[in-house]
Design an enzyme around this catalytic site. Structure first.
Site, PDB file in Angstrom:
ATOM      1  N   TYR A   1      -0.643  12.379 -15.979  1.00 29.22           N
ATOM      2  CA  TYR A   1      -0.421  13.787 -15.628  1.00 29.22           C
ATOM      3  C   TYR A   1       0.454  14.411 -16.725  1.00 29.22           C
ATOM      4  CZ  TYR A   1       0.388  17.274 -11.807  1.00 29.22           C
ATOM      5  OH  TYR A   1       0.436  18.384 -10.999  1.00 29.22           O
TER       6      TYR A   1
ATOM      7  N   ASP B   1       1.817  17.266 -19.244  1.00 26.92           N
ATOM      8  CA  ASP B   1       1.866  18.683 -19.584  1.00 26.92           C
ATOM      9  C   ASP B   1       1.561  18.833 -21.069  1.00 26.92           C
ATOM     10  OD1 ASP B   1       2.419  19.867 -17.126  1.00 26.92           O
ATOM     11  OD2 ASP B   1       4.553  19.393 -17.282  1.00 26.92           O
TER      12      ASP B   1
ATOM     13  N   ARG C   1      16.873  23.490  -6.159  1.00 31.15           N
ATOM     14  CA  ARG C   1      18.122  24.068  -6.677  1.00 31.15           C
ATOM     15  C   ARG C   1      18.970  24.644  -5.547  1.00 31.15           C
ATOM     16  NH1 ARG C   1      14.832  26.859 -10.538  1.00 31.15           N
ATOM     17  NH2 ARG C   1      14.442  25.513 -12.342  1.00 31.15           N
TER      18      ARG C   1
ATOM     19  N   ARG D   1      -3.943  28.443  -4.601  1.00 26.04           N
ATOM     20  CA  ARG D   1      -3.142  29.516  -5.205  1.00 26.04           C
ATOM     21  C   ARG D   1      -4.040  30.587  -5.800  1.00 26.04           C
ATOM     22  NH1 ARG D   1      -0.352  25.534  -9.845  1.00 26.04           N
ATOM     23  NH2 ARG D   1      -2.306  24.682 -10.616  1.00 26.04           N
TER      24      ARG D   1
ATOM     25  N   GLU E   1      -7.961  29.343  -6.773  1.00 26.10           N
ATOM     26  CA  GLU E   1      -8.113  27.951  -7.203  1.00 26.10           C
ATOM     27  C   GLU E   1      -8.344  27.051  -5.993  1.00 26.10           C
ATOM     28  OE1 GLU E   1      -5.171  26.863 -10.216  1.00 26.10           O
ATOM     29  OE2 GLU E   1      -5.061  24.882  -9.305  1.00 26.10           O
TER      30      GLU E   1
ATOM     31  N   ARG F   1       8.125  16.629 -10.232  1.00 25.55           N
ATOM     32  CA  ARG F   1       7.890  17.702 -11.208  1.00 25.55           C
ATOM     33  C   ARG F   1       8.638  18.973 -10.818  1.00 25.55           C
ATOM     34  NH1 ARG F   1       3.287  17.811 -14.344  1.00 25.55           N
ATOM     35  NH2 ARG F   1       2.805  19.968 -13.854  1.00 25.55           N
TER      36      ARG F   1
ATOM     37  N   ARG G   1      -8.924  14.593  -9.398  1.00 26.21           N
ATOM     38  CA  ARG G   1      -9.190  15.854  -8.714  1.00 26.21           C
ATOM     39  C   ARG G   1      -9.822  16.809  -9.719  1.00 26.21           C
ATOM     40  NH1 ARG G   1      -9.227  15.653  -3.640  1.00 26.21           N
ATOM     41  NH2 ARG G   1      -8.632  17.848  -3.405  1.00 26.21           N
TER      42      ARG G   1
HETATM   43  P1  FAD Z   1      -7.757  18.156 -22.668  1.00 28.54           P
HETATM   44  O1  FAD Z   1      -7.184  19.491 -22.901  1.00 28.54           O
HETATM   45  O2  FAD Z   1      -8.387  17.866 -21.357  1.00 28.54           O
HETATM   46  O3  FAD Z   1      -8.831  17.890 -23.827  1.00 28.54           O
HETATM   47  C1  FAD Z   1      -9.741  16.810 -23.784  1.00 28.54           C
HETATM   48  C2  FAD Z   1     -11.020  17.274 -24.479  1.00 28.54           C
HETATM   49  O4  FAD Z   1     -11.908  16.147 -24.594  1.00 28.54           O
HETATM   50  C3  FAD Z   1     -11.788  18.350 -23.702  1.00 28.54           C
HETATM   51  O5  FAD Z   1     -12.001  19.473 -24.518  1.00 28.54           O
HETATM   52  C4  FAD Z   1     -13.103  17.654 -23.331  1.00 28.54           C
HETATM   53  O6  FAD Z   1     -14.208  18.530 -23.345  1.00 28.54           O
HETATM   54  C5  FAD Z   1     -13.221  16.613 -24.434  1.00 28.54           C
HETATM   55  N1  FAD Z   1     -14.067  15.489 -24.062  1.00 28.54           N
HETATM   56  C6  FAD Z   1     -13.987  14.753 -22.932  1.00 28.54           C
HETATM   57  N2  FAD Z   1     -14.986  13.826 -22.919  1.00 28.54           N
HETATM   58  C7  FAD Z   1     -15.689  13.994 -24.064  1.00 28.54           C
HETATM   59  C8  FAD Z   1     -16.845  13.369 -24.616  1.00 28.54           C
HETATM   60  N3  FAD Z   1     -17.481  12.389 -23.968  1.00 28.54           N
HETATM   61  N4  FAD Z   1     -17.312  13.787 -25.814  1.00 28.54           N
HETATM   62  C9  FAD Z   1     -16.695  14.805 -26.478  1.00 28.54           C
HETATM   63  N5  FAD Z   1     -15.606  15.449 -25.992  1.00 28.54           N
HETATM   64  C10 FAD Z   1     -15.111  15.047 -24.803  1.00 28.54           C
HETATM   65  N6  FAD Z   1       0.279  21.843 -18.964  1.00 28.54           N
HETATM   66  C11 FAD Z   1       1.398  22.582 -19.165  1.00 28.54           C
HETATM   67  O7  FAD Z   1       2.201  22.253 -20.051  1.00 28.54           O
HETATM   68  N7  FAD Z   1       1.639  23.709 -18.424  1.00 28.54           N
HETATM   69  C12 FAD Z   1       0.783  24.139 -17.464  1.00 28.54           C
HETATM   70  O8  FAD Z   1       1.034  25.163 -16.822  1.00 28.54           O
HETATM   71  C13 FAD Z   1      -0.396  23.384 -17.229  1.00 28.54           C
HETATM   72  N8  FAD Z   1      -1.266  23.763 -16.277  1.00 28.54           N
HETATM   73  C14 FAD Z   1      -2.383  23.020 -16.067  1.00 28.54           C
HETATM   74  C15 FAD Z   1      -3.273  23.435 -15.081  1.00 28.54           C
HETATM   75  C16 FAD Z   1      -4.429  22.700 -14.855  1.00 28.54           C
HETATM   76  C17 FAD Z   1      -5.365  23.150 -13.792  1.00 28.54           C
HETATM   77  C18 FAD Z   1      -4.686  21.520 -15.605  1.00 28.54           C
HETATM   78  C19 FAD Z   1      -5.926  20.711 -15.351  1.00 28.54           C
HETATM   79  C20 FAD Z   1      -3.803  21.114 -16.578  1.00 28.54           C
HETATM   80  C21 FAD Z   1      -2.645  21.852 -16.819  1.00 28.54           C
HETATM   81  N9  FAD Z   1      -1.748  21.482 -17.809  1.00 28.54           N
HETATM   82  C22 FAD Z   1      -0.619  22.217 -18.016  1.00 28.54           C
HETATM   83  C23 FAD Z   1      -1.970  20.264 -18.612  1.00 28.54           C
HETATM   84  C24 FAD Z   1      -2.697  20.550 -19.929  1.00 28.54           C
HETATM   85  O9  FAD Z   1      -3.978  21.057 -19.655  1.00 28.54           O
HETATM   86  C25 FAD Z   1      -2.767  19.233 -20.695  1.00 28.54           C
HETATM   87  O10 FAD Z   1      -1.486  18.770 -21.007  1.00 28.54           O
HETATM   88  C26 FAD Z   1      -3.521  19.338 -21.994  1.00 28.54           C
HETATM   89  O11 FAD Z   1      -4.759  19.957 -21.802  1.00 28.54           O
HETATM   90  C27 FAD Z   1      -3.730  17.929 -22.495  1.00 28.54           C
HETATM   91  O12 FAD Z   1      -4.463  17.946 -23.653  1.00 28.54           O
HETATM   92  P2  FAD Z   1      -5.498  16.790 -23.939  1.00 28.54           P
HETATM   93  O13 FAD Z   1      -5.940  17.004 -25.334  1.00 28.54           O
HETATM   94  O14 FAD Z   1      -4.946  15.482 -23.561  1.00 28.54           O
HETATM   95  O15 FAD Z   1      -6.702  17.013 -22.892  1.00 28.54           O
HETATM   96  N1  UDP Z   2       3.558  21.485  -4.451  1.00 30.81           N
HETATM   97  C1  UDP Z   2       3.561  21.873  -3.125  1.00 30.81           C
HETATM   98  N2  UDP Z   2       3.732  23.198  -2.818  1.00 30.81           N
HETATM   99  C2  UDP Z   2       3.851  24.156  -3.776  1.00 30.81           C
HETATM  100  C3  UDP Z   2       3.837  23.750  -5.126  1.00 30.81           C
HETATM  101  C4  UDP Z   2       3.673  22.409  -5.434  1.00 30.81           C
HETATM  102  O1  UDP Z   2       3.397  21.040  -2.244  1.00 30.81           O
HETATM  103  O2  UDP Z   2       3.987  25.335  -3.427  1.00 30.81           O
HETATM  104  C5  UDP Z   2       3.397  20.041  -4.757  1.00 30.81           C
HETATM  105  C6  UDP Z   2       1.917  19.669  -4.889  1.00 30.81           C
HETATM  106  O3  UDP Z   2       1.725  18.354  -4.388  1.00 30.81           O
HETATM  107  C7  UDP Z   2       1.716  19.703  -6.390  1.00 30.81           C
HETATM  108  C8  UDP Z   2       3.051  19.161  -6.898  1.00 30.81           C
HETATM  109  O4  UDP Z   2       4.007  19.720  -5.983  1.00 30.81           O
HETATM  110  O5  UDP Z   2       0.621  18.921  -6.795  1.00 30.81           O
HETATM  111  C9  UDP Z   2       3.406  19.528  -8.318  1.00 30.81           C
HETATM  112  O6  UDP Z   2       3.344  20.940  -8.471  1.00 30.81           O
HETATM  113  P1  UDP Z   2       3.021  21.643  -9.848  1.00 30.81           P
HETATM  114  O7  UDP Z   2       3.117  23.110  -9.656  1.00 30.81           O
HETATM  115  O8  UDP Z   2       3.838  21.015 -10.903  1.00 30.81           O
HETATM  116  O9  UDP Z   2       1.486  21.230 -10.075  1.00 30.81           O
HETATM  117  P2  UDP Z   2       0.433  21.748 -11.184  1.00 30.81           P
HETATM  118  O10 UDP Z   2       1.004  22.939 -11.863  1.00 30.81           O
HETATM  119  O11 UDP Z   2       0.234  20.592 -12.087  1.00 30.81           O
HETATM  120  O12 UDP Z   2      -0.780  22.082 -10.391  1.00 30.81           O
END
Ligand code: FAD
Ligand code: UDP
Length: 392
Positions: free
Chosen positions: A359, A361, A178, A288, A311, A174, A257
């Site tokens: 995983y 985005d 560079r 972070r 976090e 991911r 996780r």
């Molecule tokens: P979700 O957003 O998880 O939606 C699923 C929904 O289903 C939830 O609202 C949940 O409550 C509901 N649900 C689950 N079980 C049930 C049930 N039994 N009954 C009713 N409802 C239920 N993506 C990026 O592009 N950029 C980022 O910087 C980025 N950062 C992230 C950071 C974190 C910490 C995390 C966890 C994810 C991140 N993502 C990021 C990924 C992004 O959150 C997901 O791509 C996006 O949320 C996926 O959408 P989804 O609809 O699949 O799932």
């Molecule tokens: N990672 C790391 N050090 C950093 C940033 C990222 O080791 O400073 C590793 C870590 O294993 C992480 C993965 O690279 O889970 C992907 O990073 P990213 O920032 O894409 O993760 P997310 O935004 O999904 O938490």
């Protein structure tokens, strides 16, 4: 059940399906979510004391190179020109992430040219032979042993608590590496943050007379009108909750996780000078710190207060929110077994990060929902075609 389609989960995947089916096909769509708000993990809210937009489930940065997804999302929101840059603190010193020529030269106290830096990394990775088969080998092949030990090993130990040889190489792929001083986190064509916030964007997706969103409605709660036993076989369903939960963990738990977030309002105008500071050392428990004001320098936020969020990562139990699929070899075996079970669910499609144990985005979740709409839902509702497979 009066709706034509039931969607379990109101995240980006569920709302993209809801939007297409309501706006393009004119279907009546019922969305349920067990949380008290829509939007899934991208949901944000305003911190009341400061007015600063806080990402409740961790910072979300939108980026994509997919033209179709970019055109699609621009129907619902404009984007700011925000470009994500991340720094990492290692042994009391701040470096830029992802690893770039600046990081390498600061680490070595050197003035390497791009070619010299490449040669140095190649030498530090020379103990590896053959194709990298897991996270650790992939990371060392990309950046060499010393940079891996400094910036990746400790952070990854905190983030995953899993032997990096059990983790998939995709996780480290991911991050770009560079040999220039370009320190942008993402390499995609388009990047930005929704001008008036994620929640406004997500609400606009759901804002249609044919879409009904019911909150605090768990699909597995038998007191709810749209629970599993009452709806499967009665109406087509798009399920975006955890796939192992759908099958009552019949083939064992998939490992996830979860994150704990500690949010604080501080009486200073600027805590860390940037949006995200990673912590590479294992003697600091968190991975972070986010400082939300910096995501929107264009907004009129108070000059004397800021909101930060630490976090912490740990294994998810059944009662925790599943965030990151760990995806060990055992998980991959179990996922295949769930895929077999999904074939028996004639009217159910599985989608999204939780439903497919991927995983994804945001742009990937939206892109895969658009594909599910094109390949499965539109042919089903327009031409009566059965679902050929179930999304998993
Ligand atoms: P979700 O957003 O998880 O939606 C699923 C929904 O289903 C939830 O609202 C949940 O409550 C509901 N649900 C689950 N079980 C049930 C049930 N039994 N009954 C009713 N409802 C239920 N993506 C990026 O592009 N950029 C980022 O910087 C980025 N950062 C992230 C950071 C974190 C910490 C995390 C966890 C994810 C991140 N993502 C990021 C990924 C992004 O959150 C997901 O791509 C996006 O949320 C996926 O959408 P989804 O609809 O699949 O799932
Ligand atoms: N990672 C790391 N050090 C950093 C940033 C990222 O080791 O400073 C590793 C870590 O294993 C992480 C993965 O690279 O889970 C992907 O990073 P990213 O920032 O894409 O993760 P997310 O935004 O999904 O938490």
């Amino acid at each position: 059940m009066t709706a034509d389609l039931l969607i379990v989960g109101s995240g980006f995947f569920g709302l993209t399906i809801a939007d297409r089916c309501a706006r393009e096909l004119g279907l009546q769509v019922q969305v349920i979510d067990r949380r008290d708000h829509l939007g899934g993990n991208a949901y944000t809210e305003v911190e009341p004391e400061t007015g600063i937009e806080v990402h409740r489930y961790g910072a979300h940065l939108f980026h994509t190179s997919n033209q179709r997804v970019w055109d699609y999302v621009n129907q619902f929101t404009d984007f700011t020109p925000y470009q994500h840059r991340v720094y990492t603190t290692y042994r009391g010193e701040v470096f830029s992430m992802p690893i770039n020529l600046g990081t390498i030269n600061q680490f070595n106290r050197s003035a390497f040219t791009p070619a010299e830096a490449r040669a140095w990394v190649a030498e530090q990775a020379s103990m590896l032979t053959g194709e990298p088969a897991n996270f650790e080998e992939k990371a060392i092949s990309l950046i060499g042993q010393p940079l891996y030990e400094a910036f990746i090993k400790g952070y990854t130990a905190k983030q995953w608590q899993t032997d990096p040889r059990e983790l998939s190489a995709e996780i480290i792929s991911r991050l770009p590496v560079r040999y220039t001083y370009d320190n942008r986190y993402f390499s995609d064509t388009y990047e930005g943050l929704p001008v008036d916030g994620y929640t406004a964007w997500l609400e606009r997706m759901a804002d249609h007379p044919n879409i009904t969103v019911t909150l605090e409605a768990d699909f597995f709660d038998e007191t709810q009108p749209h629970h599993k036993a009452a709806t499967v076989g009665q109406v087509p369903i798009v399920y975006t909750g955890p796939v192992d939960r759908y099958f009552d963990f019949a083939h064992g738990d998939l490992s996830w996780r979860t994150l704990d977030f500690e949010t604080e309002v501080l009486p200073v105008g600027d805590f860390q000078g940037t949006t995200v500071m990673n912590y590479a050392d294992t003697d600091i428990d968190y991975t972070r710190i986010h400082e939300f004001r910096h995501f929107h320098p264009e907004r009129d936020y108070p000059a004397d207060k800021t909101v930060i969020m630490r976090e912490f990562s740990r294994f998810a139990e059944h009662s925790d929110e599943p965030y990151y699929p760990i995806n060990t070899p055992q998980d991959r075996e179990r996922l295949l077994a769930y895929r077999e079970l999904a074939k028996g669910e004639a009217d159910v499609l599985f989608g999204g990060r939780l439903g497919t144990y991927q995983y994804l985005d945001m742009h990937m979740a939206i892109g895969s929902a658009l594909s599910m709409y094109d390949n499965k839902l539109a042919p089903h509702f327009r031409d009566g075609k059965a679902f050929a497979d179930h999304g998993l």
